[in-house]
Design a protein around this motif. Structure first.
Motif, PDB file in Angstrom:
ATOM      1  N   LYS B   8       0.832  -1.215   0.000  1.00 22.03           N
ATOM      2  CA  LYS B   8       0.000   0.000   0.000  1.00 22.03           C
ATOM      3  C   LYS B   8       0.857   1.251   0.000  1.00 22.03           C
ATOM      4  O   LYS B   8       0.592   2.216  -0.711  1.00 22.03           O
ATOM      5  N   ILE B   9       1.912   1.246   0.824  1.00 25.35           N
ATOM      6  CA  ILE B   9       2.695   2.472   0.988  1.00 25.35           C
ATOM      7  C   ILE B   9       3.478   2.778  -0.293  1.00 25.35           C
ATOM      8  O   ILE B   9       3.611   3.935  -0.689  1.00 25.35           O
ATOM      9  N   MET B  10       3.960   1.742  -0.963  1.00 22.18           N
ATOM     10  CA  MET B  10       4.733   2.006  -2.178  1.00 22.18           C
ATOM     11  C   MET B  10       3.830   2.500  -3.307  1.00 22.18           C
ATOM     12  O   MET B  10       4.194   3.422  -4.033  1.00 22.18           O
ATOM     13  N   SER B  11       2.659   1.889  -3.456  1.00 25.46           N
ATOM     14  CA  SER B  11       1.771   2.355  -4.524  1.00 25.46           C
ATOM     15  C   SER B  11       1.229   3.745  -4.197  1.00 25.46           C
ATOM     16  O   SER B  11       1.055   4.587  -5.089  1.00 25.46           O
ATOM     17  N   SER B  12       1.024   4.018  -2.899  1.00 23.59           N
ATOM     18  CA  SER B  12       0.543   5.353  -2.519  1.00 23.59           C
ATOM     19  C   SER B  12       1.633   6.394  -2.734  1.00 23.59           C
ATOM     20  O   SER B  12       1.342   7.553  -3.082  1.00 23.59           O
ATOM     21  N   LEU B  13       2.877   5.988  -2.530  1.00 20.31           N
ATOM     22  CA  LEU B  13       3.990   6.915  -2.776  1.00 20.31           C
ATOM     23  C   LEU B  13       4.067   7.266  -4.258  1.00 20.31           C
ATOM     24  O   LEU B  13       4.306   8.412  -4.629  1.00 20.31           O
ATOM     25  N   LEU B  14       3.842   6.274  -5.084  1.00 23.59           N
ATOM     26  CA  LEU B  14       3.843   6.530  -6.530  1.00 23.59           C
ATOM     27  C   LEU B  14       2.787   7.576  -6.887  1.00 23.59           C
ATOM     28  O   LEU B  14       3.051   8.536  -7.619  1.00 23.59           O
ATOM     29  N   LEU B  15       1.585   7.409  -6.320  1.00 29.45           N
ATOM     30  CA  LEU B  15       0.500   8.353  -6.612  1.00 29.45           C
ATOM     31  C   LEU B  15       0.841   9.751  -6.096  1.00 29.45           C
ATOM     32  O   LEU B  15       0.590  10.758  -6.760  1.00 29.45           O
ATOM     33  N   LYS B  16       1.435   9.797  -4.895  1.00 29.05           N
ATOM     34  CA  LYS B  16       1.762  11.082  -4.277  1.00 29.05           C
ATOM     35  C   LYS B  16       2.825  11.838  -5.096  1.00 29.05           C
ATOM     36  O   LYS B  16       2.672  13.020  -5.399  1.00 29.05           O
ATOM     37  N   TYR B 203       8.196  16.302   5.501  1.00 22.54           N
ATOM     38  CA  TYR B 203       7.077  16.570   6.413  1.00 22.54           C
ATOM     39  C   TYR B 203       5.712  16.596   5.714  1.00 22.54           C
ATOM     40  O   TYR B 203       4.744  17.099   6.269  1.00 22.54           O
ATOM     41  N   HIS B 204       5.676  16.060   4.513  1.00 19.99           N
ATOM     42  CA  HIS B 204       4.372  15.889   3.860  1.00 19.99           C
ATOM     43  C   HIS B 204       3.735  14.610   4.367  1.00 19.99           C
ATOM     44  O   HIS B 204       4.422  13.625   4.637  1.00 19.99           O
ATOM     45  N   ARG B 205       2.445  14.605   4.463  1.00 16.71           N
ATOM     46  CA  ARG B 205       1.712  13.386   4.745  1.00 16.71           C
ATOM     47  C   ARG B 205       1.632  12.555   3.463  1.00 16.71           C
ATOM     48  O   ARG B 205       1.602  13.115   2.354  1.00 16.71           O
ATOM     49  N   LEU B 206       1.603  11.258   3.632  1.00 16.88           N
ATOM     50  CA  LEU B 206       1.488  10.363   2.490  1.00 16.88           C
ATOM     51  C   LEU B 206       0.196   9.565   2.650  1.00 16.88           C
ATOM     52  O   LEU B 206       0.178   8.521   3.315  1.00 16.88           O
ATOM     53  N   PRO B 207      -0.897  10.070   2.085  1.00 18.20           N
ATOM     54  CA  PRO B 207      -2.176   9.361   2.255  1.00 18.20           C
ATOM     55  C   PRO B 207      -2.124   7.978   1.602  1.00 18.20           C
ATOM     56  O   PRO B 207      -1.570   7.825   0.514  1.00 18.20           O
ATOM     57  N   ILE B 208      -2.685   7.004   2.292  1.00 23.11           N
ATOM     58  CA  ILE B 208      -2.718   5.635   1.758  1.00 23.11           C
ATOM     59  C   ILE B 208      -4.009   5.453   0.959  1.00 23.11           C
ATOM     60  O   ILE B 208      -5.104   5.600   1.492  1.00 23.11           O
ATOM     61  N   HIS B 209      -3.832   5.169  -0.318  1.00 23.20           N
ATOM     62  CA  HIS B 209      -4.988   4.950  -1.190  1.00 23.20           C
ATOM     63  C   HIS B 209      -4.936   3.539  -1.763  1.00 23.20           C
ATOM     64  O   HIS B 209      -3.890   3.106  -2.242  1.00 23.20           O
ATOM     65  N   THR B 210      -6.050   2.868  -1.698  1.00 21.89           N
ATOM     66  CA  THR B 210      -6.085   1.527  -2.292  1.00 21.89           C
ATOM     67  C   THR B 210      -7.230   1.398  -3.296  1.00 21.89           C
ATOM     68  O   THR B 210      -7.258   0.459  -4.077  1.00 21.89           O
ATOM     69  N   ASP B 211      -8.128   2.349  -3.252  1.00 18.34           N
ATOM     70  CA  ASP B 211      -9.317   2.234  -4.081  1.00 18.34           C
ATOM     71  C   ASP B 211      -9.204   3.191  -5.264  1.00 18.34           C
ATOM     72  O   ASP B 211      -9.530   4.379  -5.153  1.00 18.34           O
ATOM     73  N   LEU B 212      -8.720   2.698  -6.382  1.00 18.30           N
ATOM     74  CA  LEU B 212      -8.569   3.533  -7.577  1.00 18.30           C
ATOM     75  C   LEU B 212      -9.630   3.168  -8.607  1.00 18.30           C
ATOM     76  O   LEU B 212     -10.082   2.017  -8.650  1.00 18.30           O
ATOM     77  N   LEU B 230      -9.644  11.609  -3.625  1.00 12.39           N
ATOM     78  CA  LEU B 230      -9.663  10.243  -3.077  1.00 12.39           C
ATOM     79  C   LEU B 230      -9.762  10.292  -1.566  1.00 12.39           C
ATOM     80  O   LEU B 230      -9.221  11.201  -0.928  1.00 12.39           O
ATOM     81  N   VAL B 231     -10.451   9.327  -1.004  1.00 11.89           N
ATOM     82  CA  VAL B 231     -10.566   9.254   0.460  1.00 11.89           C
ATOM     83  C   VAL B 231      -9.500   8.288   0.968  1.00 11.89           C
ATOM     84  O   VAL B 231      -9.525   7.096   0.646  1.00 11.89           O
ATOM     85  N   PRO B 232      -8.533   8.807   1.742  1.00 12.71           N
ATOM     86  CA  PRO B 232      -7.453   7.928   2.194  1.00 12.71           C
ATOM     87  C   PRO B 232      -7.888   7.022   3.335  1.00 12.71           C
ATOM     88  O   PRO B 232      -8.864   7.297   4.027  1.00 12.71           O
ATOM     89  N   GLU B 233      -7.116   5.951   3.531  1.00 12.29           N
ATOM     90  CA  GLU B 233      -7.323   5.099   4.700  1.00 12.29           C
ATOM     91  C   GLU B 233      -6.868   5.857   5.941  1.00 12.29           C
ATOM     92  O   GLU B 233      -6.128   6.834   5.853  1.00 12.29           O
ATOM     93  N   ASP B 234      -7.269   5.344   7.098  1.00 10.22           N
ATOM     94  CA  ASP B 234      -6.878   5.994   8.354  1.00 10.22           C
ATOM     95  C   ASP B 234      -5.370   5.926   8.550  1.00 10.22           C
ATOM     96  O   ASP B 234      -4.734   4.956   8.156  1.00 10.22           O
TER      97      ASP B 234
END
Lengths: 192, 275
Positions: B8-16, B203-212, B230-234
């Motif tokens: 999740k974190i790697m794919s979310s980093l790609l999106l970010k 210091y940026h937040r990295l929202p976790i997204h799984t629902d594309l 997109l609505v990120p996970e908690d």
């Protein structure tokens, strides 16, 4: 004739006296010197420090590379360079610098201590100048610098370097190890 | 296996990273151009490719033309109609359910200045042992890009490991993730620009997204993709540290890729999580 003794006032005056402040400084300096000597000893006697100081001909006594090659060539230092020296100089020459604060009846001695930020700046990796090899020992170091070291030596992908195949065909990888960042934290705790 | 935190974190980093470069750096160019037939990747689908990849698919990027229609012989065709199955922005391809090779296919799209890929390849392979194909400067090419081509300028995102450290009583850990971004640019100017932007991720937040909103092929099928919507996970991880290492000294060794300007951007990401 009965009188009242104002202990708070006495304590405040005593703590404000130069003699008490001087005594606090002397005690803090003694502790500082002990802690600094301990830190320096831990650093210089560490197996990683000794292996790096041994240059590119030494063996992987730290075990971080599975016994293959050595850290000096894995990190990719230039031959003849002593990566330990700048850090040793910094720690050895770090002078006692204290400020005594007397606040509401408590004497606090603020003492400066070596910082990881300075050590980071003194330990740039030769092929990845944004990264610190000291932090890399604890956090991980990729094989890229080793590849560059080989390339610079013109020895292809092996030579004195580490990322070569063992007899069983397994490529050695880097294992992290507690090093100076942890020593700094622990010595700071002891000093406190 | 189920999707795990590291995935999740790697794919979310790609999106970010993708969104940040496009939005803050306006790192794209709008084009119009033709699509050419390439090897079909999927059974029962006919694939046509542009001379470029990757296209911008993110609706939140101002002024970028997000391709949602294909012109078939000059007629605008929406996804879902006239056998147009989907548009794969990541690959610069369109998929039809029937053969369109006798027709002229074209479209309007924005091409990223930096393609973004996830990789497991060693850095030296990316820098020295792979002949990178540059994205063309203009769309007048005679063929589409091969499906497996990874043209540059590009940023390759690589997971460099990490560790869990106890953080609080009750099983809360600080999960530290290390990621390396290998930046390959075609000019020093672009390299500096990309590194400058990436440095600012500290210091940026990295929202976790799984629902594309893409289908199994990664294609747009009518649902818009808007990163900021997109609505990120908690529990957003924090990018705690960014370190840039420019590969200025490797010119002598730049055997295969003399025109590649490269840098490493190392990220330390921290996530507080119970597991």
């Amino acid at each position: 004739m009965a009188g009242r003794i104002n202990m708070v006032s006495i304590k405040q005056k005593a703590l404000a006296s130069q003699k008490v402040i001087r005594s606090a400084e002397i005690e803090a300096k003694a502790r500082f010197n002990r802690a600094k000597a301990g830190l320096l000893q831990d650093f210089l006697n560490d197996v990683v420090t000794n292996e790096i100081r041994g240059g590119n001909k030494t063996s992987n006594s730290s075990g971080t590379l599975g016994g293959y090659g050595n850290l000096f060539s894995y990190i990719g230092f230039y031959e003849g360079f002593d990566p330990i020296a700048p850090i040793e100089d910094y720690l050895r020459n770090f002078i006692f610098n204290a400020r005594v604060i007397n606040r509401s009846g408590n004497l606090t001695v603020l003492v400066k201590w070596p910082t990881i930020n300075t050590i980071r700046a003194l330990s740039s990796m030769p092929w990845e100048e944004g990264n610190s090899w000291v932090e890399g020992i604890e956090g991980g170091i990729s094989g890229f610098s080793n590849y560059m070291y080989d390339l610079a030596r013109g020895s292809g992908r092996s030579g004195a370097a580490v990322q070569k195949k063992s007899e069983t065909g397994v490529v050695s990888t880097f294992s992290t190890k507690k090093y100076l960042p942890t020593m700094l934290k622990e010595s700071y705790k002891r000093f406190k | 296996m189920k999707v795990q935190f590291e995935n999740k974190i790697m794919s979310s980093l790609l999106l970010k990273v993708d969104n940040y470069l496009l939005r803050e750096g306006e790192a794209f160019t709008n084009y119009s151009g033709l699509f050419y037939p390439v090897n079909n990747l999927y059974n029962n689908y006919h694939t046509y490719s542009a001379p470029f990849k990757q296209f911008v698919s993110d609706e939140s990027v101002p002024n970028a033309t997000v391709m949602k229609q294909v012109y078939v012989n000059g007629v605008a065709t929406d996804v879902g109609s006239s056998d147009l199955h989907g548009i794969n922005h990541f690959q610069g391809q369109v998929h039809f359910t029937s053969d369109q090779s006798s027709k002229v296919l074209s479209g309007n799209y924005a091409v990223k200045d930096f393609n973004i890929y996830l990789t497991n390849d060693p850095e030296q392979k990316l820098l020295f042992e792979t002949k990178h194909q540059i994205n063309p400067k203009h769309p007048q090419q005679l063929s589409g890009l091969a499906p497996n081509a990874q043209p540059f300028p590009a940023i390759f995102i690589k997971n460099m490991g990490g560790q869990n450290q106890p953080f609080a009583i009750g099983g809360l850990d600080n999960t530290s993730t290390k990621a390396r971004l290998v930046v390959l640019a075609d000019s020093n100017y672009k390299l500096d620009a990309a590194c400058s932007l990436l440095k600012d991720l500290r210091y940026h937040r990295l929202p976790i997204h799984t629902d594309l909103p893409f289908d199994a092929m990664g294609s747009y099928t009518g649902l818009n993709y808007n990163y900021t919507g997109l609505v990120p996970e908690d529990g957003s991880p924090l990018i705690e540290e960014v370190r840039v290492s420019k590969m200025s000294m490797i010119g002598d060794f730049n055997r295969l890729n003399p025109d590649v300007f490269s840098a490493f951007v190392d990220l330390d990401i921290s996530t507080l999580r119970a597991h």
